[in-house]
Motif scaffolding. Structure first.
Motif, short mmCIF file in Angstrom:
data_model
loop_
_atom_site.label_atom_id
_atom_site.label_comp_id
_atom_site.label_asym_id
_atom_site.label_seq_id
_atom_site.Cartn_x
_atom_site.Cartn_y
_atom_site.Cartn_z
N THR A 58 0.81 -1.21 0.00
CA THR A 58 0.00 0.00 0.00
C THR A 58 0.85 1.26 0.00
O THR A 58 0.36 2.34 -0.35
CB THR A 58 -0.93 0.04 1.23
N PRO A 239 -3.35 -5.33 10.02
CA PRO A 239 -4.47 -4.53 10.50
C PRO A 239 -4.10 -3.06 10.57
O PRO A 239 -2.92 -2.70 10.58
CB PRO A 239 -4.74 -5.11 11.89
N LYS A 240 -5.11 -2.20 10.63
CA LYS A 240 -4.88 -0.76 10.71
C LYS A 240 -4.81 -0.33 12.17
O LYS A 240 -5.72 -0.63 12.95
CB LYS A 240 -6.01 0.00 10.01
N ARG A 296 -8.74 -5.49 8.51
CA ARG A 296 -9.07 -5.22 7.11
C ARG A 296 -10.15 -6.18 6.67
O ARG A 296 -10.05 -7.39 6.89
CB ARG A 296 -7.84 -5.35 6.22
N GLN A 297 -11.20 -5.65 6.05
CA GLN A 297 -12.34 -6.46 5.65
C GLN A 297 -12.03 -7.22 4.36
O GLN A 297 -11.34 -6.73 3.47
CB GLN A 297 -13.58 -5.59 5.44
N GLN A 303 -16.88 -1.80 4.51
CA GLN A 303 -15.70 -1.12 5.05
C GLN A 303 -16.13 0.05 5.91
O GLN A 303 -17.15 0.70 5.66
CB GLN A 303 -14.82 -0.60 3.90
#
Length: 304
Positions: A58, A239-240, A296-297, A303
């Motif tokens: 990303t 994950p965020k 994260r979905q 989302q």
């Protein structure tokens, strides 16, 4: 009685210049610079570098980069509220991640030391890219004043010579293949589901002791938590980070650090985690952390 006159205290501009020149080793080699200053306030800028990326798929920066920048910027604000002679150390640091940093853009920070007592300084800070009103992250922190007997403005650093570069060795098949910043810190797996961050000059905070940069310890704990959550949940993407609170319990000495992490509570979208780091004695942690990640979905799911 000595006839030697007392040393004159530096002017505020001289103090600011000394703080700008004599900071942490990591702060210097990362390129972090203080652009503006006022009593108890510091405005800083961290130029974008590919080595800061946490997920190469990303291009988003590692949360630990933001944590380290905010920690150091808060420290600058504290020193600008004092006379520069007292050693300071982070007691706790709370980071709230508002949104991912845009890849390729520099990150700026504004830190304000809003209260100082005899022993403690209280700070708040904002990290942003284009406008301070649109923060990447916000932070609050407490610093101990007179944490040790060193004077970073006058004492000689423990190491001499040229500063080491920040580099991320290629490791396409390793566990941190997609995280340049984790590779830069040399983080690796160890026994009993723990992680190791080897000591190196590039992670030094106080160059006189020397001691590990609090932001580097925070980055280590966050990395351990990310990998632990991915491993335990079988996730394919990191994950965020939502929020992270770090409590600093002891100085990180010139030794390798070890960390472990665990899931405290798992929901459909949010995971709560805790992590701890130590050096030569697991019963004496140098820092602990608690925080939350947004999972994260999968494709097709809603989302946030």
């Amino acid at each position: 009685m000595s006839d030697t006159p007392p040393t004159a205290a530096p002017s505020f501009d001289e103090l600011a210049d000394a703080i700008r020149q004599r900071r942490s080793v990591y702060g210097q080699i990362s390129g972090l610079r203080m652009e503006r200053f006022a009593p108890g306030e510091a405005w800083s800028c961290l130029p974008y570098r590919p080595v800061f990326v946490g997920d190469s798929e990303t291009g988003v920066l590692h949360g630990g980069v933001v944590t380290a920048m905010l920690d150091e910027s808060c420290g600058m604000a504290v020193q600008l509220a004092l006379d520069g002679s007292s050693a300071i150390a982070t007691l706790d640091l709370r980071i709230d991640y508002q949104k991912p940093a845009t890849p390729g853009l520099d990150i700026k920070a504004h830190a304000v030391c809003f209260r100082v007592t005899r022993s403690i300084a209280f700070v708040r800070a904002t990290a942003y890219q284009e406008e301070e009103s649109a923060p990447v992250a916000t932070a609050t922190a407490c610093f101990m004043i007179g944490a040790n007997r060193t004077n970073m403005l006058t004492d000689r650093p423990a190491f001499g010579g040229a500063l080491p570069p920040l580099e991320a060795p290629d490791d396409p098949t390793g566990p941190f293949a997609t995280s340049p910043f984790a590779r830069c810190l040399g983080i690796r797996f160890a026994e009993n589901e723990t992680f190791v961050m080897p000591f190196s000059r590039q992670i030094i905070g106080n160059p006189v002791l020397p001691a590990i940069h609090g932001g580097m310890t925070g980055a280590f704990l966050e990395t351990a938590a990310i990998v632990t959550v991915m491993r335990e949940l079988g996730a394919s993407a990191p994950p965020k980070p939502i929020g992270l609170t770090i409590n600093y319990l002891r100085s990180g000495r010139a030794l390798d650090s070890i960390a472990s992490a665990s899931i405290v509570k798992q929901g459909r979208r949010v995971v709560a985690f805790e992590a701890r780091a130590w050096q030569d004695d697991a019963a004496k942690p140098i820092a602990t952390a608690f925080g939350h990640f947004m999972l994260r979905q999968a494709a097709g799911q809603e989302q946030d």
